[in-house]
Scaffold this active site. Sequence first.
Site, short mmCIF file in Angstrom:
data_model
loop_
_atom_site.label_atom_id
_atom_site.label_comp_id
_atom_site.label_asym_id
_atom_site.label_seq_id
_atom_site.Cartn_x
_atom_site.Cartn_y
_atom_site.Cartn_z
N ASP A 185 61.74 49.74 33.80
CA ASP A 185 60.58 50.42 34.54
C ASP A 185 60.97 51.95 34.50
OD1 ASP A 185 58.28 49.22 35.24
OD2 ASP A 185 59.24 48.41 36.93
N GLN A 201 57.53 44.13 40.55
CA GLN A 201 56.29 44.75 40.64
C GLN A 201 55.87 45.42 42.02
OE1 GLN A 201 54.15 44.62 37.91
NE2 GLN A 201 52.50 45.55 39.18
N LYS A 224 52.14 40.57 31.60
CA LYS A 224 53.67 41.03 31.17
C LYS A 224 54.34 39.68 30.72
CE LYS A 224 53.65 44.88 34.33
NZ LYS A 224 54.24 45.47 35.61
N1 GUN Z 1 52.96 48.74 39.90
C1 GUN Z 1 52.00 49.62 39.44
N2 GUN Z 1 52.41 50.10 38.35
C2 GUN Z 1 53.69 49.47 37.95
C3 GUN Z 1 54.79 49.82 36.92
O1 GUN Z 1 54.77 50.19 35.93
N3 GUN Z 1 56.01 49.04 37.19
C4 GUN Z 1 55.96 48.26 38.51
N4 GUN Z 1 57.28 47.59 38.50
N5 GUN Z 1 55.05 48.14 39.34
C5 GUN Z 1 53.95 48.67 39.04
#
Ligand code: GUN
Length: 283
Positions: free
Chosen positions: A119, A96, A52
């Site tokens: 998200d 996350q 990211k």
């Molecule tokens: N963990 C697995 N997929 C995601 C996601 O799309 N966003 C976040 N914040 N955590 C994750």
Amino acid sequence: MAKLLMGKEVSARIKAELKAEVEELKKQGINPGLAVIIVGEDPASQVYVRNKELACEACGIYSEKYALPEETTQEELLKLIDTLNKKESISGILVQLPVPKHIDEKTIINAIDPKKDVDAFHPVNVGKIMVGNYDFVPCTPAGVMELIKESGIDVCGKECVIVGRSNIVGKPQAMLLLHQNGTVTICHSKTKNLKEKTKNADILVAAVGIPNFITGDMIKEGAVVIDVGINRLENKKLCGDVEFESAEKVAGAITPVPGGVGPMTIAMLMKNTVKAAVVNQSK
Ligand code: GUN
């Protein structure tokens, strides 16, 4: 032989477009910024967070990373979120998942300002998706929609079957397909006669988190098969929820793992971050 839906290539295209858009926005004084918080040492999460950060760099988006130790308390995490909610230079906040067990995931998601919730996990944003009036599209389902578009299929009137009902993928995926007039079925661990359902799908989205769960005999000839799974096998190799070898012989189009949905999720996160900067500017 099925057409390969190369998320890696599509995401590179999207990121290049975003980079140009970000340059334009910066001239207008709008500077997108993403804060990514990771708590603990989960190796897969660390890789995702690193990717990211790299994507932000590629798009010219400012980013801040907060790597907090496993023993961070919920209070401490909430305090950081509160600071970032108020911070001008930050347009998007991402925590996350999963967070360590002593931290309540729902409380954390609820603490993020919905206007910075890139998200789209906050109940306000989930509700907006439900009624079809939203700024942020959840990243993985949005990436899946882009790959379906890439396959050339028109979702309207098609049988869409999703295997998996998570808040992150299955449920919002159903909404996005419904918004494009697909006929949507959500299957899960209690579904009876799963094969009967999947075999009926013109568009099949696998998001169960079980390696090689969907096999070629469960797929309709010519179907578009999207594999959301990222599973690490004992031999360290990555594999999806779809058994690629048998599936590609039947499918009309299919995503590889890795290089399919994964990079798309990140491209969509970048898109949401840029959107957040624009939306927050006019609030
Ligand atoms: N963990 C697995 N997929 C995601 C996601 O799309 N966003 C976040 N914040 N955590 C994750």
